[in-house]
Design an enzyme around this catalytic site. Sequence first.
Site, PDB file in Angstrom:
ATOM      1  CG  ASN A 164      -1.771   1.239   1.301  1.00 14.38           C
ATOM      2  OD1 ASN A 164      -1.781   2.054   0.366  1.00 14.38           O
ATOM      3  ND2 ASN A 164      -2.497   1.395   2.396  1.00 14.38           N
ATOM      4  CD1 TRP A 165       3.944   1.211  -2.663  1.00 11.97           C
ATOM      5  CD2 TRP A 165       3.691   2.082  -4.708  1.00 11.97           C
ATOM      6  NE1 TRP A 165       4.746   0.495  -3.519  1.00 11.97           N
ATOM      7  CE2 TRP A 165       4.605   1.009  -4.789  1.00 11.97           C
ATOM      8  CE3 TRP A 165       3.378   2.769  -5.876  1.00 11.97           C
ATOM      9  CZ2 TRP A 165       5.220   0.623  -5.993  1.00 11.97           C
ATOM     10  CZ3 TRP A 165       3.982   2.386  -7.067  1.00 11.97           C
ATOM     11  CH2 TRP A 165       4.894   1.330  -7.128  1.00 11.97           C
ATOM     12  CE  LYS A 166      -0.338   3.303   4.713  1.00 12.98           C
ATOM     13  NZ  LYS A 166      -0.305   3.429   6.159  1.00 12.98           N
TER      14      LYS A 166
ATOM     15  CD  GLU B 222      -3.168   5.673   6.562  1.00 14.13           C
ATOM     16  OE1 GLU B 222      -3.120   5.651   5.329  1.00 14.13           O
ATOM     17  OE2 GLU B 222      -2.265   5.174   7.282  1.00 14.13           O
TER      18      GLU B 222
ATOM     19  CB  SER C 134       5.060  -1.551  12.110  1.00 16.12           C
ATOM     20  OG  SER C 134       4.681  -0.207  12.382  1.00 16.12           O
TER      21      SER C 134
ATOM     22  CD  GLU D 277      -3.579  -2.181   7.235  1.00 16.61           C
ATOM     23  OE1 GLU D 277      -2.467  -2.432   6.756  1.00 16.61           O
ATOM     24  OE2 GLU D 277      -4.212  -1.143   6.974  1.00 16.61           O
TER      25      GLU D 277
ATOM     26  N   GLY E 198       2.470   2.566  10.762  1.00 10.23           N
ATOM     27  CA  GLY E 198       3.459   3.629  10.611  1.00 10.23           C
ATOM     28  C   GLY E 198       4.155   4.019  11.904  1.00 10.23           C
TER      29      GLY E 198
ATOM     30  CG  HIS F 251      -6.053   2.073   5.028  1.00  7.38           C
ATOM     31  ND1 HIS F 251      -5.599   3.024   5.924  1.00  7.38           N
ATOM     32  CD2 HIS F 251      -5.038   1.185   4.874  1.00  7.38           C
ATOM     33  CE1 HIS F 251      -4.356   2.708   6.279  1.00  7.38           C
ATOM     34  NE2 HIS F 251      -3.994   1.603   5.652  1.00  7.38           N
TER      35      HIS F 251
ATOM     36  N   GLY G   5       2.813  -0.920   4.333  1.00  2.09           N
ATOM     37  CA  GLY G   5       2.945   0.486   3.976  1.00  2.09           C
ATOM     38  C   GLY G   5       4.407   0.848   3.760  1.00  2.09           C
ATOM     39  N   GLY G   6       5.015   1.439   4.769  1.00  2.00           N
ATOM     40  CA  GLY G   6       6.373   1.979   4.667  1.00  2.00           C
ATOM     41  C   GLY G   6       7.386   1.062   3.986  1.00  2.00           C
TER      42      GLY G   6
HETATM   43  P1  13P Z   1       2.902   0.579   7.668  1.00  2.00           P
HETATM   44  O1  13P Z   1       3.409  -0.719   7.117  1.00  2.00           O
HETATM   45  O2  13P Z   1       3.662   1.777   7.197  1.00  2.00           O
HETATM   46  O3  13P Z   1       2.752   0.532   9.171  1.00  2.00           O
HETATM   47  O4  13P Z   1       1.418   0.790   7.083  1.00  2.00           O
HETATM   48  C1  13P Z   1       0.501  -0.241   7.211  1.00  2.00           C
HETATM   49  C2  13P Z   1      -0.693   0.085   6.405  1.00  2.00           C
HETATM   50  O5  13P Z   1      -1.454   0.975   6.740  1.00  2.00           O
HETATM   51  C3  13P Z   1      -0.919  -0.690   5.177  1.00  2.00           C
HETATM   52  O6  13P Z   1      -2.203  -0.469   4.673  1.00  2.00           O
END
Ligand code: 13P
Length: 246
Positions: A7-9, A95, A206, A161, A167, A93, A227-228
């Site tokens: 997930n590149w956000k 967010e 994470s 999640e 994050g 998600h 994500g990251g």
């Molecule tokens: P991180 O891996 O950066 O914690 O993000 C997780 C995420 O929200 C994937 O959708």
Amino acid sequence: MKIVVANWKMNLLRKDAAAFCEAFLKAYKPKGRVEVGIAPSFPLIRAVKNRVATSGAKVFAQNGHAEAKGAFTGEVSMPQIQDSGCDGVILGHSECRQYNGETEATLVPKIRAARENELLPLLCIGETLAQREANQTLEVLRQQLSILPEVGAGPLWLAYEPVWAIGTGKVATPEQVREVHAFIREEVVRLLGEAGKEVPILYGGSVTPDNFEELLTIPDVAGGLVGGASLVPEKFLKLVQQAQAS
Ligand code: 13P
């Protein structure tokens, strides 16, 4: 089947996405029953799809609107997402729940619209830190999953999640993940019957190559939504290789 989804956000420009795909594809060897997915921002979808198509990697959008078309400035419809080359769409998600007011009520028509447009919905659920500390984790997850009978059995991936692990570098402990994934499986089977046994449940929050191997050994952890670490081709590749070796 194991699954790793990036997930590149709201990250990367076209040139970065191209460089990522080039570096990743150079070393990526599809193996076994491991599915790879990438969820770029809307403007990058076509370029990513063109690059990864032959590798079999799936491309996901990060959200989509429930209506097929109309006066919804700033929104993107499921037919448009499908038309841009996507195989699926991330929905719910945390967010989007936090910043866009996504709720169970708004998610039901989105899941239906995704399926109507042959997009695989990847539904995210998870509790906040305050909810975990108040011992409400399972109750929150039960509520978030309660929409499943409304949308019925059909293509679906889930991702647990925990919001406090996203994050933050604070990955949930194996015990926490084990407890929650077992609970989610039980709920999904209760709500969808036999079909619920087949729904893959990813963990997100994470995830890195340092913790993924252990997470993959936990029953009902089908893989990761990342994500990251998914922004760095070498790290994402390592995660895919760990899934392949698991
Ligand atoms: P991180 O891996 O950066 O914690 O993000 C997780 C995420 O929200 C994937 O959708």
